[in-house]
Design a protein around this motif. Sequence first.
Motif, short mmCIF file in Angstrom:
data_model
loop_
_atom_site.label_atom_id
_atom_site.label_comp_id
_atom_site.label_asym_id
_atom_site.label_seq_id
_atom_site.Cartn_x
_atom_site.Cartn_y
_atom_site.Cartn_z
N SER A 8 35.59 28.06 39.85
CA SER A 8 36.74 27.94 38.97
C SER A 8 36.74 26.53 38.40
O SER A 8 36.54 25.56 39.12
CB SER A 8 38.03 28.19 39.76
OG SER A 8 38.00 29.46 40.34
N TYR A 99 49.05 23.42 42.04
CA TYR A 99 47.81 23.44 42.80
C TYR A 99 48.04 22.74 44.13
O TYR A 99 48.47 21.59 44.17
CB TYR A 99 46.68 22.73 42.05
CG TYR A 99 46.17 23.50 40.86
CD1 TYR A 99 45.30 24.59 41.02
CD2 TYR A 99 46.55 23.16 39.57
CE1 TYR A 99 44.84 25.30 39.94
CE2 TYR A 99 46.09 23.88 38.47
CZ TYR A 99 45.23 24.94 38.66
OH TYR A 99 44.76 25.66 37.59
N HIS A 127 46.89 28.35 44.02
CA HIS A 127 47.45 28.17 42.69
C HIS A 127 48.74 28.97 42.63
O HIS A 127 48.72 30.20 42.74
CB HIS A 127 46.46 28.67 41.63
CG HIS A 127 46.95 28.50 40.23
ND1 HIS A 127 47.09 29.56 39.36
CD2 HIS A 127 47.36 27.40 39.55
CE1 HIS A 127 47.55 29.13 38.20
NE2 HIS A 127 47.72 27.82 38.28
N GLU A 130 48.99 31.33 45.59
CA GLU A 130 47.92 32.30 45.81
C GLU A 130 46.61 31.56 46.04
O GLU A 130 46.22 30.71 45.24
CB GLU A 130 47.77 33.24 44.62
CG GLU A 130 46.66 34.26 44.80
CD GLU A 130 46.50 35.17 43.59
OE1 GLU A 130 46.01 36.30 43.77
OE2 GLU A 130 46.85 34.75 42.47
N ILE A 132 42.96 30.67 45.81
CA ILE A 132 41.93 30.99 44.81
C ILE A 132 40.56 30.46 45.20
O ILE A 132 39.55 30.90 44.64
CB ILE A 132 42.31 30.46 43.41
CG1 ILE A 132 42.50 28.95 43.42
CG2 ILE A 132 43.58 31.17 42.89
CD1 ILE A 132 42.65 28.34 42.02
N GLU A 148 35.63 32.63 46.14
CA GLU A 148 36.51 32.41 45.00
C GLU A 148 37.22 33.71 44.68
O GLU A 148 36.64 34.80 44.79
CB GLU A 148 35.72 31.97 43.77
CG GLU A 148 35.19 30.58 43.84
CD GLU A 148 34.49 30.21 42.55
OE1 GLU A 148 35.10 30.38 41.48
OE2 GLU A 148 33.35 29.77 42.62
N LYS A 149 38.48 33.59 44.31
CA LYS A 149 39.27 34.77 43.99
C LYS A 149 38.58 35.60 42.91
O LYS A 149 38.27 35.12 41.83
CB LYS A 149 40.66 34.33 43.50
CG LYS A 149 41.62 35.48 43.22
CD LYS A 149 42.08 36.13 44.50
CE LYS A 149 43.11 37.22 44.24
NZ LYS A 149 43.52 37.89 45.48
#
Length: 285
Positions: A8, A99, A127, A130, A132, A148-149
């Motif tokens: 990300s 964040y 984030h 949630e 991530i 990673e999400k």
Amino acid sequence: MNEEHNASVVGGKSFTAVAINCASKAGEWIKTKLGNYNQLQSKYSSQDLVTEVDKGSERLIRNLIATHFPHHSFLGEEGVEPGPDASVKALEEARNAEYLWIVDPIDGTTNFVHGFPFFCISIALAHHGEVIVGVVYDPMRNELFVAEKGKGAYVHGRKMGVASEERLRESLVATGLPPDQQAALPLNLRGINQLAPKVRNLRIAGSAALHMAYVAAGRLSGFWEIGLNSWDMAAGSLLIQESGGTVTDMNGEPYSLAVRNVTASNGRIHDELLTALKEAETSAE
């Protein structure tokens, strides 16, 4: 997986690459301190330990993250006062950040202190609450678990998948022995007493984050524990979810950063595991 190219990215900076770099550098430094710490202190109980190495690892990680993302929030175990109430309060104060980095600088400090090679660094990025990015690094085995999400989870560059067991009796399941001897430990012991005859075997190795990484990698079919904190579970929760597994509280509600009593599995045995824990009356709520 090439973690840097699949990361990300905001403003040209990869969250995942930074997490990997932090975990790797902290892990290499921690290895040099194995058997060479100077100060051992108890926190919430005599089983809840901290050394100057925990604090130094957290400081190293915090400083590296701040170099890249100075406006991000940070929640680390060693920056929070001991005890469950303080942990809940610290998360409440931080969880609404855009964040939030959630860090356990050494998950498995008791193992580290005794030279038992089962401990790790756990780094997650949330984030708006949630998770991530999740990274768990085992410096003694040089194993890096990365998720990673929406992009899967990997170890040694290979995509992970959860175990295939369909029934509890075929499963290798892990748990922990919580340092809270008044509330969490007795409840977890009930679960152990209930589950031991129903599974292939139990493991209690002393690091919730690594246990969860092992569920993600298919080495364990399930894991539960009472009285954990967000820094114990945040990275591991994403590893498991991105590997096709299930993470909930002990009532079967989906994982969130506020969960303290966790049940994680390959998904296939999840309902059976929850039922057994309910029969053992392990819920602290």
